[in-house]
Motif scaffolding. Structure first.
Motif, short mmCIF file in Angstrom:
data_model
loop_
_atom_site.label_atom_id
_atom_site.label_comp_id
_atom_site.label_asym_id
_atom_site.label_seq_id
_atom_site.Cartn_x
_atom_site.Cartn_y
_atom_site.Cartn_z
N ILE A 25 36.92 26.00 0.63
CA ILE A 25 36.63 26.34 2.02
C ILE A 25 37.53 25.53 2.95
N ALA A 26 37.76 24.27 2.61
CA ALA A 26 38.61 23.43 3.45
C ALA A 26 40.03 24.00 3.54
N LEU A 27 40.50 24.63 2.46
CA LEU A 27 41.84 25.21 2.48
C LEU A 27 42.00 26.25 3.59
N GLU A 28 40.91 26.94 3.90
CA GLU A 28 40.98 27.97 4.93
C GLU A 28 41.33 27.37 6.29
N LEU A 29 41.00 26.10 6.50
CA LEU A 29 41.35 25.45 7.76
C LEU A 29 42.85 25.33 7.92
N PHE A 30 43.56 25.27 6.79
CA PHE A 30 45.02 25.15 6.84
C PHE A 30 45.69 26.52 6.75
N VAL A 31 45.24 27.32 5.80
CA VAL A 31 45.95 28.55 5.44
C VAL A 31 45.66 29.69 6.41
N SER A 32 44.40 29.88 6.78
CA SER A 32 44.04 31.06 7.58
C SER A 32 44.71 31.10 8.95
N PRO A 33 44.73 30.01 9.72
CA PRO A 33 45.41 30.08 11.03
C PRO A 33 46.90 30.39 10.88
N LEU A 34 47.53 29.82 9.85
CA LEU A 34 48.95 30.08 9.62
C LEU A 34 49.18 31.55 9.32
N ALA A 35 48.36 32.11 8.43
CA ALA A 35 48.51 33.52 8.06
C ALA A 35 48.24 34.44 9.24
N GLN A 36 47.22 34.10 10.03
CA GLN A 36 46.90 34.94 11.18
C GLN A 36 48.03 34.95 12.20
N ARG A 37 48.59 33.78 12.47
CA ARG A 37 49.67 33.72 13.46
C ARG A 37 50.89 34.51 12.97
N TRP A 38 51.15 34.42 11.67
CA TRP A 38 52.29 35.15 11.11
C TRP A 38 52.04 36.65 11.10
N LEU A 39 50.87 37.07 10.66
CA LEU A 39 50.59 38.51 10.55
C LEU A 39 50.51 39.17 11.91
N GLN A 40 49.83 38.52 12.85
CA GLN A 40 49.58 39.14 14.15
C GLN A 40 50.59 38.73 15.22
N ARG A 41 51.48 37.81 14.86
CA ARG A 41 52.52 37.36 15.79
C ARG A 41 51.91 36.88 17.11
N THR A 42 50.87 36.06 16.99
CA THR A 42 50.16 35.58 18.18
C THR A 42 50.84 34.37 18.81
N GLY A 43 51.86 33.84 18.17
CA GLY A 43 52.56 32.68 18.70
C GLY A 43 53.68 32.28 17.76
N PRO A 44 54.52 31.35 18.18
CA PRO A 44 55.63 30.94 17.33
C PRO A 44 55.15 30.23 16.06
N LEU A 45 55.81 30.51 14.96
CA LEU A 45 55.51 29.87 13.69
C LEU A 45 56.55 28.78 13.46
N THR A 46 56.13 27.52 13.60
CA THR A 46 57.06 26.40 13.56
C THR A 46 56.51 25.27 12.70
N HIS A 47 57.38 24.33 12.39
CA HIS A 47 56.93 23.13 11.67
C HIS A 47 55.93 22.35 12.53
N ALA A 48 56.16 22.32 13.83
CA ALA A 48 55.25 21.59 14.72
C ALA A 48 53.86 22.20 14.67
N TYR A 49 53.79 23.52 14.62
CA TYR A 49 52.49 24.19 14.52
C TYR A 49 51.81 23.84 13.20
N ALA A 50 52.59 23.85 12.11
CA ALA A 50 52.04 23.49 10.80
C ALA A 50 51.51 22.06 10.81
N ASP A 51 52.26 21.15 11.40
CA ASP A 51 51.82 19.75 11.47
C ASP A 51 50.53 19.62 12.27
N THR A 52 50.42 20.40 13.34
CA THR A 52 49.21 20.35 14.17
C THR A 52 48.00 20.84 13.39
#
Length: 204
Positions: A165-192
């Motif tokens: 379940i904890a993995l979803e905190l990392f993986v799901s927001p990244l996948a959503q931003r990539w799939l739906q293009r809701t914002g830039p996908l960057t290293h800074a976003y990943a670090d946040t």
């Protein structure tokens, strides 16, 4: 005289598969998944369409195999195992490295088009969706969960946290931003994401 029929057939089969993989990936990138057809893949690869149907039942299955092969080749060229999660003892640094690598892969033009096509197809085709998850995503998720369990053993993550379940905190927001293009996908976003998620699962 030795019988060379079997080895020659094997080499032809390998060459044909490689050509089909390359054709499927190229067409999806050039004209999109909806317009890609078995006939088009066959023509691009220089093989008969019956050759493709003998090995795969649909274009989705062809693309999935091609994408898995592409991922394995990329890992080999980088000198890595197909699935590798760092464990340096610094959980935050390790997770940042994993998510940054995911960002780079998702933004790589060679991977983005087939990955988007398979993600979309998997929503409509249950079998393809299961295969995509089981053969590509699940091995990585298991290793990430194992890394979080190691962090639990060292006291960096609370004992009551469910790693999957904890993995979803990392993986799901990244996948959503990539799939739906809701914002830039960057290293800074990943670090946040790592910072926010670790705050939620760290010992109190």
């Amino acid at each position: 005289m030795p019988d060379k029929t079997a080895p020659d057939a094997s080499r032809r089969s390998t060459r044909s598969r490689s050509a089909i993989y390359a054709a499927a990936l190229a067409l999806v990138a050039e004209i999109g998944y909806p317009r890609t057809t078995i006939e088009g893949i066959a023509a691009r690869a220089g093989v008969g369409k019956q050759t493709i149907y003998r090995w795969w039942p649909s274009k989705a299955d062809v693309l999935l195999e091609a994408f898995l092969d592409l991922s394995a080749q990329a890992a080999g060229q980088a000198g890595q195992a197909p699935y590798e999660i760092p464990d340096t003892g610094d959980l935050a640094a390790d997770l940042r490295a994993v998510l940054r690598a995911a960002v780079d892969r998702l933004l790589d033009p060679a991977f983005e088009a087939p990955a988007r096509a398979l993600a979309a197809e998997g929503l409509l085709n249950e079998q393809v969706g299961r295969e995509f998850v089981a053969r590509l995503l699940e091995p990585r998720l298991r290793l990430c969960a194992r890394r979080l369990r190691a962090a639990q053993d060292s006291g960096a993550v609370r004992a009551d946290v469910d790693p999957r379940i904890a993995l979803e905190l990392f993986v799901s927001p990244l996948a959503q931003r990539w799939l739906q293009r809701t914002g830039p996908l960057t290293h800074a976003y990943a670090d946040t994401l790592v910072g926010y998620a670790l705050y939620g699962i760290a010992p109190r």
